[in-house]
Scaffold this active site. Structure first.
Site, PDB file in Angstrom:
ATOM      1  N   THR A 185       0.863  -1.189   0.000  1.00  0.00           N
ATOM      2  CA  THR A 185       0.000   0.000   0.000  1.00  0.00           C
ATOM      3  C   THR A 185       0.898   1.238   0.000  1.00  0.00           C
ATOM      4  O   THR A 185       2.084   1.143   0.331  1.00  0.00           O
ATOM      5  CB  THR A 185      -0.881   0.050   1.257  1.00  0.00           C
ATOM      6  OG1 THR A 185      -0.005   0.084   2.394  1.00  0.00           O
ATOM      7  CG2 THR A 185      -1.780  -1.166   1.363  1.00  0.00           C
ATOM      8  N   GLU A 330      -5.852  -3.207  -1.437  1.00  0.00           N
ATOM      9  CA  GLU A 330      -6.408  -4.325  -0.655  1.00  0.00           C
ATOM     10  C   GLU A 330      -7.552  -5.036  -1.361  1.00  0.00           C
ATOM     11  O   GLU A 330      -8.020  -6.069  -0.898  1.00  0.00           O
ATOM     12  CB  GLU A 330      -6.920  -3.792   0.703  1.00  0.00           C
ATOM     13  CG  GLU A 330      -5.824  -3.395   1.688  1.00  0.00           C
ATOM     14  CD  GLU A 330      -5.377  -1.940   1.546  1.00  0.00           C
ATOM     15  OE1 GLU A 330      -5.570  -1.364   0.452  1.00  0.00           O
ATOM     16  OE2 GLU A 330      -4.837  -1.399   2.527  1.00  0.00           O
ATOM     17  N   LYS A 440     -13.932  18.805   9.134  1.00  0.00           N
ATOM     18  CA  LYS A 440     -14.973  18.924  10.163  1.00  0.00           C
ATOM     19  C   LYS A 440     -15.072  20.380  10.607  1.00  0.00           C
ATOM     20  O   LYS A 440     -14.229  20.876  11.358  1.00  0.00           O
ATOM     21  CB  LYS A 440     -14.661  18.028  11.358  1.00  0.00           C
ATOM     22  CG  LYS A 440     -15.886  17.818  12.208  1.00  0.00           C
ATOM     23  CD  LYS A 440     -15.717  16.671  13.159  1.00  0.00           C
ATOM     24  CE  LYS A 440     -17.065  16.325  13.764  1.00  0.00           C
ATOM     25  NZ  LYS A 440     -16.970  15.415  14.870  1.00  0.00           N
ATOM     26  N   TRP A 445     -19.645  17.916   8.624  1.00  0.00           N
ATOM     27  CA  TRP A 445     -18.633  17.386   7.706  1.00  0.00           C
ATOM     28  C   TRP A 445     -18.736  18.085   6.352  1.00  0.00           C
ATOM     29  O   TRP A 445     -19.826  18.291   5.825  1.00  0.00           O
ATOM     30  CB  TRP A 445     -18.832  15.890   7.494  1.00  0.00           C
ATOM     31  CG  TRP A 445     -18.574  15.064   8.709  1.00  0.00           C
ATOM     32  CD1 TRP A 445     -19.499  14.435   9.483  1.00  0.00           C
ATOM     33  CD2 TRP A 445     -17.311  14.771   9.292  1.00  0.00           C
ATOM     34  NE1 TRP A 445     -18.886  13.767  10.512  1.00  0.00           N
ATOM     35  CE2 TRP A 445     -17.528  13.960  10.416  1.00  0.00           C
ATOM     36  CE3 TRP A 445     -15.986  15.117   8.971  1.00  0.00           C
ATOM     37  CZ2 TRP A 445     -16.505  13.480  11.216  1.00  0.00           C
ATOM     38  CZ3 TRP A 445     -14.960  14.637   9.774  1.00  0.00           C
ATOM     39  CH2 TRP A 445     -15.233  13.829  10.895  1.00  0.00           C
TER      40      TRP A 445
HETATM   41  P1  AMP Z   1      -4.580   2.697  -3.467  1.00  0.00           P
HETATM   42  O1  AMP Z   1      -4.607   1.498  -2.609  1.00  0.00           O
HETATM   43  O2  AMP Z   1      -3.269   3.446  -3.393  1.00  0.00           O
HETATM   44  O3  AMP Z   1      -4.966   2.420  -4.870  1.00  0.00           O
HETATM   45  O4  AMP Z   1      -5.647   3.741  -2.893  1.00  0.00           O
HETATM   46  C1  AMP Z   1      -6.980   3.370  -2.675  1.00  0.00           C
HETATM   47  C2  AMP Z   1      -7.799   4.589  -2.358  1.00  0.00           C
HETATM   48  O5  AMP Z   1      -7.893   5.444  -3.499  1.00  0.00           O
HETATM   49  C3  AMP Z   1      -9.239   4.275  -2.016  1.00  0.00           C
HETATM   50  O6  AMP Z   1      -9.391   3.866  -0.692  1.00  0.00           O
HETATM   51  C4  AMP Z   1      -9.927   5.606  -2.303  1.00  0.00           C
HETATM   52  O7  AMP Z   1      -9.761   6.509  -1.236  1.00  0.00           O
HETATM   53  C5  AMP Z   1      -9.136   6.112  -3.488  1.00  0.00           C
HETATM   54  N1  AMP Z   1      -9.885   5.813  -4.725  1.00  0.00           N
HETATM   55  C6  AMP Z   1      -9.703   4.813  -5.578  1.00  0.00           C
HETATM   56  N2  AMP Z   1     -10.560   4.889  -6.612  1.00  0.00           N
HETATM   57  C7  AMP Z   1     -11.336   5.976  -6.397  1.00  0.00           C
HETATM   58  C8  AMP Z   1     -12.423   6.594  -7.083  1.00  0.00           C
HETATM   59  N3  AMP Z   1     -12.870   6.152  -8.249  1.00  0.00           N
HETATM   60  N4  AMP Z   1     -12.982   7.683  -6.530  1.00  0.00           N
HETATM   61  C9  AMP Z   1     -12.527   8.179  -5.354  1.00  0.00           C
HETATM   62  N5  AMP Z   1     -11.505   7.655  -4.664  1.00  0.00           N
HETATM   63  C10 AMP Z   1     -10.906   6.560  -5.166  1.00  0.00           C
END
Ligand code: AMP
Length: 542
Positions: A185, A330, A440, A445
């Protein structure tokens, strides 16, 4: 009584075997690190991956040993990752844009025994190699180059290694639950954590994303994964491409808009995948070059919220259907995809369009819920209004992080995503924010995403981020960090006025800060943590 049907384990090797047998002459086109192009096909990719599997076998590695790749999307990387997973090893894709200390941490945490890297990362690898005690083989994904040997005497070269091996190799019949690949991650808080995918989870995910209501890949397509193979396995695209036998265009290291427009036009790309910042650059370049992106029928946008204005431009100007998808490391990554249903045909165009802005609904294989607390089992209504903590479970969702003893789930077996969202009765998901990015203000929010979507739609604004700034009276207030286009004269007041009638007055940002660049992480996401450190106290200063 069991059914009387054959059992075959779901294995990654079966994907490349299928592509070799039934789609051998389908093109796999790749941009090399020096900008030259390689024209290959699935038969050649399969042959070279078997050669490389023989190379790996000659190293005497054991089942489930980790082999790391630090590379862009190119044909050698593709061959190697099928060889690694197919032969029972674990393909650990690494983001080369990480800081050297993070690379060292990740390679050591994973106990990688082999590191493959693109030629343009030689200096990076040389600078960290003495801190990698477990790595026994360093392989440059290229042809022999004496200049590299001078700086790195123990290096091996991929092309030379392939020449020493036969393309005869029988993929082993592994257990489908065996680990196939490892991805860390981004680790915005604390150390990055490893997510260990299995053959089974990968093949099921590939089936799910290939479907017409999902990312919609077919043997008629030319797919270009701009999203790097180190960003959650390029969202599964190279696996699904082999499954359906479509053509692949791998863009290598040049991800600027002009290079991508040229690749789309030259190789008739029909479907491409990337994060919003990539598409922003591509739209600017297409406009500059006067390209109509004729071949591009669909583009998949994920990784961050796709601004509605971008979906509109792709549709109205380029007749390209944008598929907005949500997921995370994940979740392999696809957790939801925006495709309409038959009943939506009755809606007005404006209403359909509104539905299209959301992150879509889950494909078969995963289930979503929202909960009132990240640890809670209290499900909130699926009414499209109530916001809560987004949780997920399914065949390709993490259970336990790599090397950890306890699982990462709620007591009743769901994974909390850290996202705040609404779900409607059909399962359409709207991400409102990351829980840590919500603002906040006086107990209410405010969604940073909503404020960003409005500002980015302004024609003179190139990129934006909204963050919470500490406020004496309201605890937190939104401030807008914006990058204007090169010729723009827009002022803070103009941009704040642009919010009028688009959002409640109390939600309008308190301040606009114009910057030359907005800091982006390795996977093309805004580094809000850095912005909060830089500007989080700015409202206390006046
Ligand atoms: P990563 O594991 O680095 O790909 O990050 C995942 C995170 O990216 C998710 O938990 C979201 O917060 C954000 N994310 C992924 N796809 C989207 C989407 N289409 N719209 C908004 N946030 C997204």
């Amino acid at each position: 009584m069991n059914g009387n049907m054959m059992f075959q384990p779901l294995l990654i090797s079966s994907l490349i075997e299928h592509a070799e047998m039934y789609h051998g002459d389908t093109a796999v086109i790749s941009k090399n690190t020096d900008g030259s192009m390689t024209h290959s096909n699935w038969a050649q990719v399969a042959k070279n991956s078997k050669r490389f599997a023989n190379v790996l076998q000659s190293f005497g590695l054991s089942l489930s040993d980790r082999v790391a790749t630090v590379a862009w999307n190119n044909h050698r990387h593709l061959e190697a990752w099928y060889a690694i997973s197919g032969s029972g090893l674990i393909c650990h894709t690494i983001n080369p844009r990480l800081f050297p200390e993070q690379l060292i941490y990740i390679i050591n945490d994973a106990h990688d025994r082999v590191v493959l890297f693109d030629k343009n990362f030689v200096h990076l690898i040389v600078s960290i190699k003495e801190y990698l005690p477990n790595v026994e083989h360093f392989i440059c994904l290229d042809a022999y180059d004496s200049a590299i040997v001078d700086a790195f005497p123990e290096v091996k070269f991929y092309d030379q290694l392939l020449d020493t091996q036969s393309d005869q190799y029988v993929w082993p019949e592994l257990e489908e639950s065996l680990a196939s690949s490892l991805c860390y991650t981004s680790g915005t808080t604390g150390h990055p954590k490893g997510v260990l995918y299995s053959h089974r989870s990968t093949v099921l995910h590939s089936y799910a994303i290939s479907m017409p209501d999902s990312l919609n890949f077919s043997a008629m397509d030319v797919v270009m994964p701009v999203v790097p193979m180190f960003h959650v396995n390029a969202w599964g695209a190279p696996y699904t491409a082999a499954m359906v036998g479509c053509s692949l265009v791998l863009p290598g290291p040049m991800l600027d808009g002009i290079s991508l427009v040229n690749l789309i036009d030259q190789y008739h790309v029909t479907n491409a995948l990337g994060v919003p910042t990539i598409w922003q650059g591509l739209l600017t370049a297409a406009h500059q070059l006067g390209s109509q992106l004729h071949s591009l029928k669909r583009n998949v946008v994920g990784g961050a919220t796709c601004p509605p204005s971008m979906i509109k431009t792709f549709r109205d100007v380029y007749q390209c259907e944008t598929i907005h998808a949500w997921g995370m490391t994940e979740t392999s990554p696809i957790g939801s995809v925006n495709q309409l249903k038959a009943k939506h045909a009755e809606l007005s165009e404006a209403e359909q369009f509104k539905l299209r802005f959301s992150q879509g609904r889950p494909p078969f294989g995963v289930t979503l819920r929202i909960s009132d607390d990240e640890k809670s089992q209290q499900e909130l209504p699926r009414d499209g209004q109530t916001t809560g903590h987004l949780q997920i479970k399914g065949h390709w969702i993490v259970d336990t992080y790599f090397g950890k003893n306890s699982n990462a789930l709620t007591e009743d077996g769901w994974f909390d995503t850290g996202d705040i969202a609404t779900l409607d009765a059909d399962g359409y998901l709207s991400i409102r924010d990351r829980s840590k990015d919500l603002i906040k203000s006086g107990g209410e929010w405010i969604s940073s995403v909503e404020l960003e979507n409005i500002a980015i739609a302004h024609p003179e604004i190139e990129n934006v981020a909204v963050i919470a700034a500490t406020h004496l009276k309201w605890d937190e207030r939104p401030i807008l960090i914006a990058k204007k286009s090169a010729t723009s004269q827009i002022t803070e007041t103009d941009l704040l006025n642009y919010y009028t009638d688009k959002i409640a007055k109390w939600q309008i940002p308190d301040k606009v800060i114009f910057v030359d660049t907005i800091p982006m992480g390795g996977t093309g996401k805004v580094l809000k943590k850095d912005l909060r450190e830089q500007f989080g106290a700015i409202l206390l200063e006046s």
